[in-house]
Design a protein around this motif. Sequence first.
Motif, PDB file in Angstrom:
ATOM      1  N   GLU A 117       6.614  28.973  67.206  1.00 59.74           N
ATOM      2  CA  GLU A 117       5.618  30.039  67.217  1.00 59.74           C
ATOM      3  C   GLU A 117       5.320  30.461  68.647  1.00 59.74           C
ATOM      4  O   GLU A 117       5.477  29.687  69.587  1.00 59.74           O
ATOM      5  CB  GLU A 117       4.327  29.567  66.536  1.00 59.74           C
ATOM      6  CG  GLU A 117       3.678  28.350  67.210  1.00 59.74           C
ATOM      7  CD  GLU A 117       2.370  27.962  66.554  1.00 59.74           C
ATOM      8  OE1 GLU A 117       1.488  28.827  66.418  1.00 59.74           O
ATOM      9  OE2 GLU A 117       2.239  26.773  66.172  1.00 59.74           O
ATOM     10  N   TRP A 118       4.881  31.709  68.794  1.00 64.19           N
ATOM     11  CA  TRP A 118       4.469  32.219  70.091  1.00 64.19           C
ATOM     12  C   TRP A 118       2.983  31.965  70.270  1.00 64.19           C
ATOM     13  O   TRP A 118       2.187  32.220  69.365  1.00 64.19           O
ATOM     14  CB  TRP A 118       4.737  33.718  70.206  1.00 64.19           C
ATOM     15  CG  TRP A 118       6.191  34.066  70.306  1.00 64.19           C
ATOM     16  CD1 TRP A 118       6.989  34.548  69.321  1.00 64.19           C
ATOM     17  CD2 TRP A 118       7.015  33.963  71.469  1.00 64.19           C
ATOM     18  NE1 TRP A 118       8.266  34.749  69.775  1.00 64.19           N
ATOM     19  CE2 TRP A 118       8.313  34.399  71.101  1.00 64.19           C
ATOM     20  CE3 TRP A 118       6.798  33.539  72.777  1.00 64.19           C
ATOM     21  CZ2 TRP A 118       9.376  34.425  71.997  1.00 64.19           C
ATOM     22  CZ3 TRP A 118       7.855  33.563  73.671  1.00 64.19           C
ATOM     23  CH2 TRP A 118       9.122  34.004  73.285  1.00 64.19           C
ATOM     24  N   ARG A 308       6.832  30.236  73.759  1.00 62.34           N
ATOM     25  CA  ARG A 308       7.304  29.871  72.416  1.00 62.34           C
ATOM     26  C   ARG A 308       7.261  28.340  72.287  1.00 62.34           C
ATOM     27  O   ARG A 308       7.908  27.617  73.043  1.00 62.34           O
ATOM     28  CB  ARG A 308       8.706  30.399  72.176  1.00 62.34           C
ATOM     29  CG  ARG A 308       9.140  30.291  70.685  1.00 62.34           C
ATOM     30  CD  ARG A 308      10.304  31.207  70.408  1.00 62.34           C
ATOM     31  NE  ARG A 308      10.778  31.130  69.030  1.00 62.34           N
ATOM     32  CZ  ARG A 308      10.242  31.724  67.986  1.00 62.34           C
ATOM     33  NH1 ARG A 308       9.127  32.440  68.172  1.00 62.34           N
ATOM     34  NH2 ARG A 308      10.753  31.616  66.780  1.00 62.34           N
TER      35      ARG A 308
END
Length: 311
Positions: A117-118, A308
């Motif tokens: 995930e960012w 990320r």
Amino acid sequence: MSLRLHALFAAALLTALAHPLHAQRTLTGTVQDPQGAAVPFAVLELPTHKLGVQADDEGRFSLPLPAGLAPTDSLTVSALGYERRRVLVPVGATVALQLAALPVSLNEVVVRPGAAEWVGFESEPKDFGYGQNGLSKEKNTGWQIARLCQPTTNGYLVAARFFVKPGIHCGKTGVRAPFRVRVYAADGPNGSPGTDLLFTTVLAAAPQKGWVTVDLNRYGIEFPQRGVYVAMEWVYTSDEFLCSYTYTTPDSRQKKEGFSYGQSLAAQWVPEAQARTWYYTIKYGWRKFDSRDPTGQQRVGDAAIQARFQP
């Protein structure tokens, strides 16, 4: 000049304008490793005078020495992945300085089943942005903009991205200027960027306005829940990205010529309590932004930087 960069240009100009010293001579030379290969973008500083320059991508530098140097004044030389060195200021005009490489063992990257995930910047980039003023071959002490990125748990940093846009004077040409990616642990004073976590020079460039993604998976950087700082560092690479402009001084109302370099990093105004963005200059080290937006509100720019996270 646009209001969005008044305070930022002032910060970027600290090194260039705060030292009206008459140089006795200029020290030029190269920074190399023990095998004679260039050490790109090494930083050379005179700590007593809070003055410094950055070598170019071939290790070459030019450092104007101020008047009144004492025999005990020293020069520090540092670069990512190399041992920091401190020497007396050389007496000659040209010098070759060597740095020993640090032994670096990369962490083993274990890809887990969790989805990456960012994390970091969450807003939509607006008109505001950070830019670099006065960067050139002669005044090549670029600054850094860092944003704290915090994941939900421990993991690895596998990529970073930056929302790049045209500089205030350089337009589309400036967007393509290379910049250096930096990563720091959040272990500095008062929670500032501290220990370097990326031990090699990683350059990136944007083909156009928008998000630029940089793959960092190969470096095995641990991404603890407390977060890491991801930073953009402006580095001089070519006069192609140097742009001139005319401005009027607020006190004397005289017209003067200024220079900006490269791209700008997009940002969004946020309340000061939500600020996660710091900046670095050779003169002052790391500082947290605390300035008012153009409407006078106590808000600061949240840099458009994301990381990320891989659990």
